[in-house]
Design a protein around this motif. Sequence first.
Motif, PDB file in Angstrom:
ATOM      1  N   ASP A  14       0.811  -1.219   0.000  1.00 46.61           N
ATOM      2  CA  ASP A  14       0.000   0.000   0.000  1.00 46.61           C
ATOM      3  C   ASP A  14       0.843   1.266   0.000  1.00 46.61           C
ATOM      4  OD1 ASP A  14      -2.326  -1.475  -0.025  1.00 46.61           O
ATOM      5  OD2 ASP A  14      -2.707  -1.275   2.120  1.00 46.61           O
ATOM      6  N   GLY A  15       0.500   2.171  -0.913  1.00 41.71           N
ATOM      7  CA  GLY A  15       1.170   3.459  -0.993  1.00 41.71           C
ATOM      8  C   GLY A  15       2.492   3.451  -1.734  1.00 41.71           C
ATOM      9  N   ASN A  16       2.908   2.295  -2.280  1.00 43.01           N
ATOM     10  CA  ASN A  16       4.220   2.196  -2.927  1.00 43.01           C
ATOM     11  C   ASN A  16       4.156   1.869  -4.416  1.00 43.01           C
ATOM     12  OD1 ASN A  16       6.296   2.499  -0.707  1.00 43.01           O
ATOM     13  ND2 ASN A  16       4.932   0.969   0.178  1.00 43.01           N
ATOM     14  N   HIS A  49      -3.361  -2.437 -10.397  1.00 39.38           N
ATOM     15  CA  HIS A  49      -2.280  -1.604 -10.919  1.00 39.38           C
ATOM     16  C   HIS A  49      -1.087  -1.497  -9.983  1.00 39.38           C
ATOM     17  CE1 HIS A  49      -4.270  -0.430 -14.610  1.00 39.38           C
ATOM     18  NE2 HIS A  49      -5.388  -0.417 -13.913  1.00 39.38           N
ATOM     19  N   ALA A  50      -1.134  -2.193  -8.859  1.00 40.88           N
ATOM     20  CA  ALA A  50       0.019  -2.269  -7.956  1.00 40.88           C
ATOM     21  C   ALA A  50       0.758  -3.588  -8.129  1.00 40.88           C
ATOM     22  CB  ALA A  50      -0.430  -2.110  -6.500  1.00 40.88           C
ATOM     23  N   SER A  51       0.315  -4.398  -9.098  1.00 38.63           N
ATOM     24  CA  SER A  51       0.929  -5.703  -9.348  1.00 38.63           C
ATOM     25  C   SER A  51       1.555  -5.712 -10.739  1.00 38.63           C
ATOM     26  CB  SER A  51      -0.112  -6.811  -9.219  1.00 38.63           C
ATOM     27  OG  SER A  51       0.497  -8.073  -9.376  1.00 38.63           O
ATOM     28  N   PHE A  52       2.823  -6.108 -10.788  1.00 34.47           N
ATOM     29  CA  PHE A  52       3.592  -6.089 -12.027  1.00 34.47           C
ATOM     30  C   PHE A  52       4.166  -7.475 -12.284  1.00 34.47           C
ATOM     31  CE2 PHE A  52       3.766  -2.084  -9.809  1.00 34.47           C
ATOM     32  CZ  PHE A  52       3.313  -1.202 -10.770  1.00 34.47           C
ATOM     33  N   VAL A  53       4.325  -7.799 -13.559  1.00 32.39           N
ATOM     34  CA  VAL A  53       4.940  -9.063 -13.937  1.00 32.39           C
ATOM     35  C   VAL A  53       6.068  -8.752 -14.911  1.00 32.39           C
ATOM     36  CG1 VAL A  53       4.617 -11.293 -15.060  1.00 32.39           C
ATOM     37  CG2 VAL A  53       2.821 -10.370 -13.580  1.00 32.39           C
ATOM     38  N   MET A  54       7.258  -9.233 -14.589  1.00 32.69           N
ATOM     39  CA  MET A  54       8.408  -9.106 -15.467  1.00 32.69           C
ATOM     40  C   MET A  54       8.615 -10.466 -16.125  1.00 32.69           C
ATOM     41  SD  MET A  54      10.591  -6.608 -16.230  1.00 32.69           S
ATOM     42  CE  MET A  54      10.962  -5.573 -14.815  1.00 32.69           C
ATOM     43  N   LEU A  55       8.522 -10.496 -17.445  1.00 35.64           N
ATOM     44  CA  LEU A  55       8.788 -11.717 -18.194  1.00 35.64           C
ATOM     45  C   LEU A  55      10.184 -11.602 -18.775  1.00 35.64           C
ATOM     46  CD1 LEU A  55       5.386 -12.172 -20.056  1.00 35.64           C
ATOM     47  CD2 LEU A  55       6.144 -13.232 -17.924  1.00 35.64           C
ATOM     48  N   GLU A  56      11.023 -12.561 -18.418  1.00 38.40           N
ATOM     49  CA  GLU A  56      12.431 -12.505 -18.791  1.00 38.40           C
ATOM     50  C   GLU A  56      12.860 -13.795 -19.474  1.00 38.40           C
ATOM     51  OE1 GLU A  56      14.807 -11.692 -15.282  1.00 38.40           O
ATOM     52  OE2 GLU A  56      13.110 -10.686 -14.337  1.00 38.40           O
ATOM     53  N   ALA A  57      13.812 -13.680 -20.373  1.00 40.50           N
ATOM     54  CA  ALA A  57      14.472 -14.840 -20.963  1.00 40.50           C
ATOM     55  C   ALA A  57      15.970 -14.552 -20.947  1.00 40.50           C
ATOM     56  CB  ALA A  57      13.979 -15.112 -22.374  1.00 40.50           C
ATOM     57  N   ILE A  80      13.137  -1.295  -3.793  1.00 40.48           N
ATOM     58  CA  ILE A  80      11.806  -1.854  -3.532  1.00 40.48           C
ATOM     59  C   ILE A  80      11.769  -2.770  -2.310  1.00 40.48           C
ATOM     60  CG2 ILE A  80      11.154  -1.622  -5.957  1.00 40.48           C
ATOM     61  CD1 ILE A  80      11.267  -4.717  -6.133  1.00 40.48           C
ATOM     62  N   GLY A  81      12.914  -3.032  -1.713  1.00 36.72           N
ATOM     63  CA  GLY A  81      12.968  -3.888  -0.527  1.00 36.72           C
ATOM     64  C   GLY A  81      12.033  -3.383   0.561  1.00 36.72           C
ATOM     65  N   GLY A  82      11.155  -4.246   1.054  1.00 41.00           N
ATOM     66  CA  GLY A  82      10.197  -3.870   2.078  1.00 41.00           C
ATOM     67  C   GLY A  82       8.989  -3.117   1.557  1.00 41.00           C
ATOM     68  N   LYS A  83       9.018  -2.751   0.280  1.00 43.14           N
ATOM     69  CA  LYS A  83       7.925  -1.979  -0.314  1.00 43.14           C
ATOM     70  C   LYS A  83       7.094  -2.808  -1.285  1.00 43.14           C
ATOM     71  CE  LYS A  83      10.428   2.346   0.174  1.00 43.14           C
ATOM     72  NZ  LYS A  83      11.727   1.935   0.670  1.00 43.14           N
ATOM     73  N   ALA A  84       7.516  -4.055  -1.514  1.00 42.21           N
ATOM     74  CA  ALA A  84       6.817  -4.928  -2.451  1.00 42.21           C
ATOM     75  C   ALA A  84       7.042  -6.382  -2.062  1.00 42.21           C
ATOM     76  CB  ALA A  84       7.313  -4.689  -3.872  1.00 42.21           C
ATOM     77  N   ASP A  85       6.082  -7.193  -2.424  1.00 41.28           N
ATOM     78  CA  ASP A  85       6.229  -8.646  -2.312  1.00 41.28           C
ATOM     79  C   ASP A  85       6.661  -9.160  -3.672  1.00 41.28           C
ATOM     80  OD1 ASP A  85       5.371  -8.849   0.401  1.00 41.28           O
ATOM     81  OD2 ASP A  85       3.296  -8.636  -0.266  1.00 41.28           O
ATOM     82  N   VAL A  86       7.662 -10.037  -3.684  1.00 41.04           N
ATOM     83  CA  VAL A  86       8.218 -10.529  -4.938  1.00 41.04           C
ATOM     84  C   VAL A  86       8.169 -12.055  -4.952  1.00 41.04           C
ATOM     85  CG1 VAL A  86      10.260 -10.572  -6.411  1.00 41.04           C
ATOM     86  CG2 VAL A  86       9.758  -8.524  -5.044  1.00 41.04           C
TER      87      VAL A  86
END
Length: 95
Positions: A14-16, A49-57, A80-86
């Motif tokens: 929240d808020g990040n 809109h607070a959830s992102f997906v990075m697709l990598e190869a 982003i440490g402590g500001k997001a769940d990964v």
Amino acid sequence: MKDLIVVATITAKDGNAVLVREALEKIVPLSREEAGCIRYDLHVDLGNHASFVMLEAWRDAAALAEHEAAPHFQELVKTIGGKADVQILKLNQVL
């Protein structure tokens, strides 16, 4: 050997959301310039809109390890440490 595929789901706390999105957007062009990078694409969840997906190869596990040690990746982790769940999935294509 097939490429190493990474699916990283990053959900801002929240808020990040703006801070997390800006940090993710900043890393994309730098990561795409890495020698072992085949794909590095940022997506946003249309339902959250607070959830992102990075697709990598990546060419291989060594290329991914180089990425994870790169200064721009370490800066992302710090920002982003402590500001997001990964959540990270590392995949190899079967067929």
